[in-house]
Scaffold this motif. Structure first.
Motif, PDB file in Angstrom:
ATOM      1  N   SER A 672       0.708  -1.146   0.214  1.00  0.00           N
ATOM      2  CA  SER A 672       0.023   0.271   0.165  1.00  0.00           C
ATOM      3  C   SER A 672       0.742   1.693  -0.150  1.00  0.00           C
ATOM      4  N   ASN A 673       0.407   2.465  -0.563  1.00  0.00           N
ATOM      5  CA  ASN A 673       1.610   3.739  -0.724  1.00  0.00           C
ATOM      6  C   ASN A 673       0.748   4.441  -0.257  1.00  0.00           C
ATOM      7  N   SER A 674       1.532   5.943   0.004  1.00  0.00           N
ATOM      8  CA  SER A 674       1.147   6.738   0.546  1.00  0.00           C
ATOM      9  C   SER A 674       0.112   7.672  -0.081  1.00  0.00           C
ATOM     10  N   ASP A 675      -0.123   7.556  -1.438  1.00  0.00           N
ATOM     11  CA  ASP A 675      -0.916   8.086  -2.398  1.00  0.00           C
ATOM     12  C   ASP A 675      -2.399   7.263  -2.217  1.00  0.00           C
ATOM     13  N   SER A 676      -2.495   6.099  -0.904  1.00  0.00           N
ATOM     14  CA  SER A 676      -3.437   5.315  -1.427  1.00  0.00           C
ATOM     15  C   SER A 676      -3.958   4.877  -2.819  1.00  0.00           C
ATOM     16  N   SER A 677      -2.443   4.591  -3.389  1.00  0.00           N
ATOM     17  CA  SER A 677      -1.971   3.323  -4.171  1.00  0.00           C
ATOM     18  C   SER A 677      -2.188   2.045  -4.072  1.00  0.00           C
ATOM     19  N   LEU A 678      -2.192   0.992  -5.056  1.00  0.00           N
ATOM     20  CA  LEU A 678      -1.338  -0.307  -4.697  1.00  0.00           C
ATOM     21  C   LEU A 678      -0.644  -0.377  -5.414  1.00  0.00           C
ATOM     22  N   THR A 679       0.302  -1.607  -4.759  1.00  0.00           N
ATOM     23  CA  THR A 679       1.357  -1.936  -6.353  1.00  0.00           C
ATOM     24  C   THR A 679       1.356  -3.730  -5.563  1.00  0.00           C
ATOM     25  N   PHE A 680       1.103  -4.510  -6.987  1.00  0.00           N
ATOM     26  CA  PHE A 680       1.364  -5.834  -6.460  1.00  0.00           C
ATOM     27  C   PHE A 680       2.832  -6.267  -7.127  1.00  0.00           C
ATOM     28  N   ILE A 681       3.361  -6.830  -6.232  1.00  0.00           N
ATOM     29  CA  ILE A 681       4.899  -6.585  -6.459  1.00  0.00           C
ATOM     30  C   ILE A 681       5.415  -8.390  -7.316  1.00  0.00           C
ATOM     31  N   VAL A 682       5.914  -9.306  -8.377  1.00  0.00           N
ATOM     32  CA  VAL A 682       6.066 -10.290  -8.313  1.00  0.00           C
ATOM     33  C   VAL A 682       7.629  -9.957  -8.705  1.00  0.00           C
ATOM     34  N   SER A 683       8.585 -11.109  -7.872  1.00  0.00           N
ATOM     35  CA  SER A 683      10.256 -11.128  -8.033  1.00  0.00           C
ATOM     36  C   SER A 683      10.783 -12.570  -8.013  1.00  0.00           C
ATOM     37  N   ASP A 684      11.513 -12.498  -9.241  1.00  0.00           N
ATOM     38  CA  ASP A 684      11.947 -14.362  -8.977  1.00  0.00           C
ATOM     39  C   ASP A 684      13.930 -14.082  -9.105  1.00  0.00           C
ATOM     40  N   SER A 685      13.702 -15.281  -9.619  1.00  0.00           N
ATOM     41  CA  SER A 685      15.621 -15.669  -9.319  1.00  0.00           C
ATOM     42  C   SER A 685      16.374 -15.705 -10.663  1.00  0.00           C
ATOM     43  N   GLY A 686      15.492 -15.731 -11.445  1.00  0.00           N
ATOM     44  CA  GLY A 686      15.685 -15.933 -12.356  1.00  0.00           C
ATOM     45  C   GLY A 686      16.770 -15.246 -13.147  1.00  0.00           C
ATOM     46  N   PRO A 687      17.127 -14.988 -14.209  1.00  0.00           N
ATOM     47  CA  PRO A 687      18.574 -14.439 -15.088  1.00  0.00           C
ATOM     48  C   PRO A 687      18.671 -12.959 -14.900  1.00  0.00           C
ATOM     49  N   GLY A 688      17.450 -12.390 -15.095  1.00  0.00           N
ATOM     50  CA  GLY A 688      17.323 -11.476 -15.176  1.00  0.00           C
ATOM     51  C   GLY A 688      17.283 -10.257 -16.342  1.00  0.00           C
ATOM     52  N   VAL A 689      16.572  -9.145 -16.745  1.00  0.00           N
ATOM     53  CA  VAL A 689      15.989  -8.482 -17.964  1.00  0.00           C
ATOM     54  C   VAL A 689      17.616  -7.917 -18.471  1.00  0.00           C
ATOM     55  N   PRO A 690      18.158  -8.191 -19.431  1.00  0.00           N
ATOM     56  CA  PRO A 690      19.306  -7.587 -20.049  1.00  0.00           C
ATOM     57  C   PRO A 690      19.167  -5.867 -20.049  1.00  0.00           C
ATOM     58  N   ASP A 691      20.096  -5.257 -20.014  1.00  0.00           N
ATOM     59  CA  ASP A 691      19.816  -3.900 -19.465  1.00  0.00           C
ATOM     60  C   ASP A 691      19.671  -2.791 -21.163  1.00  0.00           C
ATOM     61  N   ASP A 692      19.832  -3.239 -22.691  1.00  0.00           N
ATOM     62  CA  ASP A 692      19.393  -3.160 -23.242  1.00  0.00           C
ATOM     63  C   ASP A 692      18.363  -3.454 -23.688  1.00  0.00           C
ATOM     64  N   LEU A 693      17.428  -4.359 -22.929  1.00  0.00           N
ATOM     65  CA  LEU A 693      16.026  -4.556 -23.806  1.00  0.00           C
ATOM     66  C   LEU A 693      15.415  -4.500 -22.131  1.00  0.00           C
TER      67      LEU A 693
END
Length: 749
Positions: A672-693
């Motif tokens: 829950s954010n200070s501006d009353s918005s709501l955020t869903f978070i999905v994290s993984d232990s994969g290779p990540g996204v290359p900077d150029d993509l």
């Protein structure tokens, strides 16, 4: 009326043998060898198996049906009488299967033992003259029309041969003159084979020679893959670097003479716009190297994992490949044609058309086994990788078959799961063949991602902001006009009315998009629900069958039957609960009209999304984790689940590409954010996204998955931005070290 025992009239017991009619041989030739072009290729393969260094194919006109002649000369080992009887006259012999290497060390190609039927396909008469070094010369005449007789059996057709002193294959014989006439002056072989085929079965046209020469051009691997600093493997030792084919035409019309000459790799398309080459090992890992023409790039990509199946390894590989790609638009072709010439004048439409036609003739991905081409892979119209359908699903990213000239190099000894079909065209469908397709498409995806970057300049941060419908607003125009024409209320009123109409239309389109997005996600879940549902139905059938059996057992007492019935009902209730759970998973994604928002909890939404994706995660060896945060919200359940399911599915896929000894986790939480918005978070232990993509992954139809459509993140992003005035972001650092996506909802929360 007398009766007789029927058994007394029965035929006596006995045994016999199958006697094929003579016409079977001709039938087999027509059925197993699909065309005259394929027939000639089979004869060239036989010459290759005989360790020939040169094959000369001579056409003598007139090349009309019932006339003309084709000669196939080679300087191979030749045959003596014993070899002729044991191998050539023994249809479907397993000689080459038992001895897979030739005397010269080549991996033989004619394991089926049906190559000689190619001669029957080409003409009505055959004169075979052959000589093994140090032996006499053997001549055999075959009249294939004998095998067309209706009353003849195969064992009634006699085949005769003559044995004489060396003549054709002597130092001054016809073979020397034939090869000298073809420009091979140093050829003085005292051994080899001549197949002289008379009375052609069909008329040869210009188109036939175009197809034949193209097929012969691609028959031998175009060039070896050289050893380099990237560790790419060299060509197999069995690759026929010392094998050449020459085509001659005599007494034919002038327009056919242009097809004569040595068969060399095409001079067209020397420099591809993009090239990816590499070697794939038996585990599906690949060493890759990428080159690009404009702007110039020559890059070692290191080791990439092309195989993404946690349950088993690939049954195809190791193999090598080279994929050459051209863009077909005018600008790209103009640059290529201009690079060949010192003149900078624009290419004509005829030159552009000629370039595309040359690409059309050679386009496709061919397979070479032990240095020799396997038909029909790479033939015109043969899209064995399904590239055209793949491009339809993602047109801005994927390549079509007519943009690619590719080569896949395999060896029979290390790819034994790739079995020939009976007609020697293609591989039998099976796991190994499907795995080869998967691996080649995965390699192609690496090239497609880099091509996409080259063709679509990266957007500025300003251009990236705003949702799909941000541009459908006349506010900027109204502001400009109000400054320039402050007293013209009619223009401003008209713009206001039109802007309201547009915004109402946008709202309706957003509702349609939301509904179709649900259905798209629903479609991706249907296969999984059907699989699990069928399992439940099977169990219910078994419970009913076994329960009915127990009730019919006379030895059971009434109490025992009641107990059995109660157990069956309990099991039925358990399975019904499983079915109910499956239906609950897909129910929110149905096309029903949304009612009034009801209060939900983020923990419940996350747990439901995780339950939907649990089977996929288990199949790929990925652990799903939920956070502890629980926030009350009025989000639409289906839309929230659509966002979560797509993000979790994406995270599972990339996490599963990690080695098995690396921790594979996906974590889902809310904030829950200070501006009353709501955020869903999905994290993984994969290779990540290359900077150029990082700034490209939200583009429609962009996907670095081999068979990805590239709409998952686009659908999610548009839903969050346009419907909820929020944003979908790839944050810099996540909890698990891989990629972390945050979907923030600001409106209707």
């Amino acid at each position: 009326m007398s009766t007789t025992n029927s058994t007394s009239r029965a035929a006596p017991n006995g045994k016999g043998a199958l006697r094929p009619r003579a016409r079977l041989l001709r039938t087999l030739g027509n059925d197993l060898i699909s065309s005259d072009k394929v027939a000639l290729i089979e004869l060239v393969k036989n010459s290759y198996d005989a360790d020939a260094t040169t094959v000369l194919i001579r056409f003598h006109g007139p090349l009309d049906e019932g006339a003309g002649r084709i000669e196939v000369w080679d300087d191979g080992h030749g045959m003596d009488v014993e070899t002729l009887q044991r191998s050539w006259l023994d249809i479907a012999t397993d000689t080459k299967r038992r001895k897979p290497k030739s005397s010269g060390g080549r991996r033989v190609l004619g394991e089926k033992g049906i190559g000689r039927l190619a001669a029957a396909r080409l003409g009505s008469e055959l004169l075979l003259i052959t000589r093994r070094e140090g032996s006499s010369e053997v001549s055999l005449l075959m009249d294939w029309t004998q095998f067309d007789r209706e009353d003849a059996y195969l064992d009634e057709i006699e085949v005769a041969w003559e044995v004489n002193a060396a003549d054709v294959f002597s130092d001054g014989g016809r073979s020397v003159r034939a090869f000298s006439g073809a420009g091979i002056d140093a050829w003085k072989s005292g051994h080899g084979t001549l197949l002289q085929i008379e009375k052609l079965t069909h008329t040869w046209t210009q188109q036939d020679f175009i197809e034949l020469r193209t097929a012969l051009t691609r028959l031998i691997r175009p060039r070896p893959i050289e050893q380099d600093s990237q560790g790419l493997s060299n060509a197999p030792e069995s690759a026929p670097a010392d094998f050449q084919i020459i085509l001659e035409l005599e007494e034919v019309q002038e327009d056919l003479q242009t097809f004569a000459g040595p068969i060399d790799p095409s001079a067209e398309l020397r420099v591809p716009h993009y090239q990816l080459r590499g070697s794939v090992d038996s585990n599906g890992s690949a060493k890759l190297h990428f080159r690009q023409q404009d702007p110039s790039i020559d890059e070692d990509l290191g080791i990439k994992t092309l195989w993404n199946n946690n349950k088993r390894g690939p049954q195809a590989g190791p193999f090598q490949f080279e994929i050459n790609v051209w863009d077909r638009d005018n600008d790209a072709i103009q640059r290529t044609l201009a690079s060949r010439s010192a003149e900078s004048t624009p290419s004509t439409s005829k030159e552009l058309k000629g370039f595309r036609e040359a690409l059309d003739d050679l386009a496709g991905v061919s397979i070479y086994r032990d240095g020799f081409r396997v038909l029909p892979f790479g033939e015109k119209g043969d899209d064995w990788l399904g590239l055209d359908l793949r491009r339809v699903q993602s047109p801005t990213l994927r390549l079509s078959n007519n943009q690619i000239v590719g080569h896949v190099f395999i060896e029979a000894d290390t790819n034994q799961g790739l079995k020939d079909q009976s007609n020697r065209e293609g591989f039998l469908a099976g796991t190994a063949y499907a795995d080869l397709q998967t691996l080649v498409r995965a390699a192609l995806a690496e090239l497609e991602t880099r091509r996409y970057k080259a063709r679509r300049p990266e957007k500025s941060p300003t251009e990236q902001k705003g949702g799909l419908f941000e541009r459908f607003n006349l506010g900027e125009i109204r502001e400009a006009l109000s400054t320039q024409y402050p007293r013209d209320s009619r223009i401003l009123d008209l713009i206001d009315v039109k802007n309201r109409d547009i915004q109402e239309g946008v709202a309706e389109v957003q509702q349609v998009l939301s509904r179709y997005s649900r259905l798209a996600t629903l479609g991706s879940l249907i296969d999984r629900v059907l699989h699990d549902g069928r399992t439940v139905v099977t169990r219910l059938k078994n419970i009913a069958r076994f329960g009915e059996r127990d009730l019919k057992k006379p030895a059971l007492s009434t109490d025992e039957k009641i107990a059995a019935s109660q157990k069956a009902m309990e099991q039925t209730a358990e399975q019904a609960e499983m079915l109910s759970s499956l239906f609950n998973q897909i129910e929110p994604f149905g096309g029903r009209k949304r009612g009034r928002p009801k209060q939900l909890h983020t923990q419940d939404l996350i747990e439901k999304a995780v339950s939907i994706m649990q089977v996929e995660a288990d199949d790929r060896g990925v652990q799903l984790i939920t956070g502890d945060t629980d926030i009350s919200t009025h989000l639409d359940e289906a839309e929230a689940l659509l966002v979560l399911v797509n993000l979790i599915n994406n995270a599972i896929y990339w996490t599963a590409t990690q080695p098995q000894d690396v921790e594979r986790k996906v974590m889902v939480d809310a904030r829950s954010n200070s501006d009353s918005s709501l955020t869903f978070i999905v994290s993984d232990s994969g290779p990540g996204v290359p900077d150029d993509l990082r700034n490209r992954i939200f583009d429609p139809y962009f996907s670095s998955k081999p068979d990805g459509v590239g709409l998952g993140l686009t659908i999610v992003g548009n839903m969050v931005e346009d419907v909820y005035a929020g944003e979908l972001a790839l944050v810099q650092e996540g909890q698990l070290g891989g990629a972390t996506f945050e979907a923030t909802f600001r409106r209707r929360v």
